[in-house]
Design an enzyme around this catalytic site. Structure first.
Site, PDB file in Angstrom:
ATOM      1  N   ASP A  74      33.852 -51.846  13.476  1.00 29.77           N
ATOM      2  CA  ASP A  74      33.358 -50.538  13.053  1.00 29.77           C
ATOM      3  C   ASP A  74      34.555 -49.691  12.615  1.00 29.77           C
ATOM      4  O   ASP A  74      35.462 -49.429  13.408  1.00 29.77           O
ATOM      5  CB  ASP A  74      32.632 -49.818  14.195  1.00 29.77           C
ATOM      6  CG  ASP A  74      31.177 -50.243  14.332  1.00 29.77           C
ATOM      7  OD1 ASP A  74      30.719 -51.062  13.509  1.00 29.77           O
ATOM      8  OD2 ASP A  74      30.491 -49.759  15.257  1.00 29.77           O
ATOM      9  N   ASP A  76      27.376 -54.841  19.937  1.00 34.60           N
ATOM     10  CA  ASP A  76      27.126 -53.905  18.835  1.00 34.60           C
ATOM     11  C   ASP A  76      27.815 -54.426  17.576  1.00 34.60           C
ATOM     12  O   ASP A  76      27.475 -55.478  17.071  1.00 34.60           O
ATOM     13  CB  ASP A  76      27.591 -52.499  19.228  1.00 34.60           C
ATOM     14  CG  ASP A  76      27.139 -51.448  18.240  1.00 34.60           C
ATOM     15  OD1 ASP A  76      25.976 -51.491  17.821  1.00 34.60           O
ATOM     16  OD2 ASP A  76      27.946 -50.581  17.873  1.00 34.60           O
ATOM     17  N   ARG A 125      25.103 -55.014   7.487  1.00 38.63           N
ATOM     18  CA  ARG A 125      26.445 -54.439   7.482  1.00 38.63           C
ATOM     19  C   ARG A 125      27.483 -55.515   7.133  1.00 38.63           C
ATOM     20  O   ARG A 125      28.339 -55.858   7.928  1.00 38.63           O
ATOM     21  CB  ARG A 125      26.780 -53.783   8.828  1.00 38.63           C
ATOM     22  CG  ARG A 125      25.849 -52.655   9.192  1.00 38.63           C
ATOM     23  CD  ARG A 125      26.270 -51.953  10.481  1.00 38.63           C
ATOM     24  NE  ARG A 125      25.283 -50.939  10.851  1.00 38.63           N
ATOM     25  CZ  ARG A 125      25.325 -50.239  11.985  1.00 38.63           C
ATOM     26  NH1 ARG A 125      26.302 -50.448  12.851  1.00 38.63           N
ATOM     27  NH2 ARG A 125      24.400 -49.352  12.248  1.00 38.63           N
ATOM     28  N   ASP A 134      31.912 -52.884  20.785  1.00 38.22           N
ATOM     29  CA  ASP A 134      32.363 -53.479  19.530  1.00 38.22           C
ATOM     30  C   ASP A 134      33.522 -54.440  19.762  1.00 38.22           C
ATOM     31  O   ASP A 134      34.224 -54.365  20.778  1.00 38.22           O
ATOM     32  CB  ASP A 134      32.817 -52.377  18.572  1.00 38.22           C
ATOM     33  CG  ASP A 134      31.702 -51.398  18.241  1.00 38.22           C
ATOM     34  OD1 ASP A 134      30.553 -51.850  18.085  1.00 38.22           O
ATOM     35  OD2 ASP A 134      31.985 -50.197  18.145  1.00 38.22           O
TER      36      ASP A 134
END
Length: 391
Positions: A227, A223, A274, A201
């Site tokens: 997050d 990724d 997302r 991330d």
């Protein structure tokens, strides 16, 4: 064309030192000063803010730039640099809770400038508070490395020069009072669009609190770009560019419903999903974000803002352009939306239930939704007004 075929045209210098950008930065600085005064946290008075704006405007009218100006504009640049060092978070990251009074990062600690991975990791993981200025491109080794940031840190790019290449940052359980600001975080991508093998991330938070992620450019990671996991709370994500990506910003990975998060003035550009996906968040306040899906490209949005699980979301004055399913919710979630613009969108656009009043937690001012694209495109991402030498 591949999904990343146009990155080279978009990467690098965005022309942020030209005169129109300088004018925007002066306006942005004045707004920051106004916001700090309204919270009772400011260090600069109204007179100083007006002097900064008027002095910069005069310099530009004479054909100068901040870098080339004489003694007056040089003093303005120094004043601006001192101002960024005193900036504190707004939104939920500004709320006093869990023994932490707002989010101010490494303020009060030493200011250090780093150009190597070894130095960045040394100061970011130290027990002492630091303001860490990243003065160039730092490549992670091995690829995908996420530096484990300790509490009471500011990690800030020096103008538009600070870059983290091939990796990012990790904030673990209990880490608090961290600012990650004004950086380009890019290029851990391993060639698989929906990568299940590389959990690399840009910024990952597992149980952190009081974190401010501001004015960054995040792209082309393996990724997630951001997050926020495992009850991370008192988080503000503001004025960032999240672009050219699959899983942009995921929130959740918990059965608890305790997190408080503010997300404002971010540009989600060509991000498939997302945007964010917000699962089990007690108070999710999203406002003045710009979600844009360009037509005719290989990246197609799946959905925009998503309230999942037991989330209570308030969505205000954002701008959705070309997005499929711009606003969606689970049957168990509450989502109150007002004032947004939907241009050439399709599919689900949902709301329902009761949420909360953000102004009962902190003060904020909404920009008109119609102005969000121009405001966010011109002022988001790394800025030459942030990360300069502190007097």
């Amino acid at each position: 064309m591949t999904r990343w075929g146009n990155l080279s045209a978009r990467g690098g210098d965005r022309g942020m030192d030209d005169i129109p950008r300088a004018v925007e930065e002066v306006a942005m600085e004045a707004e920051r000063q106004k916001a700090r005064r309204s919270r009772g946290r400011g260090r600069l008075g109204l007179t100083a803010g007006l002097a900064l704006a008027l002095g910069a405007a005069a310099g530009l009218a004479d054909g100068g730039t901040f870098a080339r100006a004489e003694s007056g504009p040089r003093e303005e640049a120094a004043t601006s640099a001192a101002a960024w060092a005193d900036d504190v978070a707004d939104g939920f990251a500004s709320v006093n809770a869990l023994g932490q009074n707002g989010t101010y990062g490494g303020r009060g600690g030493a200011t250090v400038t780093v150009r190597t991975l070894a130095d960045l990791e040394k100061y970011a993981t130290a027990a002492e508070p630091y303001v860490i200025v990243v003065a160039g491109a730092i490549t992670m080794d091995p690829k995908g490395k996420e530096i484990k940031v300790a509490s009471n840190k500011t990690i800030v790019g020096s103008g538009t020069a600070g870059q983290i290449v091939g990796g990012g940052f990790f904030l673990g359980q209990g880490v608090h009072n961290v600012i990650i600001r004004n950086l380009t975080i890019r290029d851990s991508y391993e060639g698989t669009w929906n990568d299940k093998d590389h959990d690399w991330d840009g910024i990952q938070m597992d149980g952190a609190h009081h974190v401010w992620i501001d004015h960054n450019d995040l792209r082309h990671m393996a990724d997630g770009l951001i997050d926020s996991r495992k009850d991370t709370t008192y988080l503000t994500v503001s004025w960032n560019r999240l672009e050219q990506h699959n899983k942009a910003f995921g929130i959740g990975w918990t059965e608890n419903t305790t997190a408080d998060i503010t997300i404002h003035h971010n540009w989600f550009h060509e991000t498939e999903q997302r945007n964010p996906s917000t699962d089990n968040v007690a108070h999710a306040h999203l406002y003045n974000n710009y979600l844009q899906d360009d037509p005719g490209t290989s990246i197609n949005s799946s959905y925009g803002n998503y309230a999942r699980g037991n989330t209570k979301m308030v969505l205000e004055n954002s701008y959705f352009e070309g997005m499929k399913n711009p606003v969606i919710k689970d049957a168990t979630a509450s989502l109150v939306q007002r004032g947004s613009v939907f241009a050439n969108t399709s599919g689900r656009n949902e709301s329902g239930g009761t949420a909360f009043d953000p102004k009962s937690y902190y003060a904020y001012t909404l920009d008109p939704a119609a102005q969000v694209p121009s405001i966010v495109k011109s002022r988001s991402g790394p800025s030459s007004a942030i990360g300069g030498t502190v007097r």
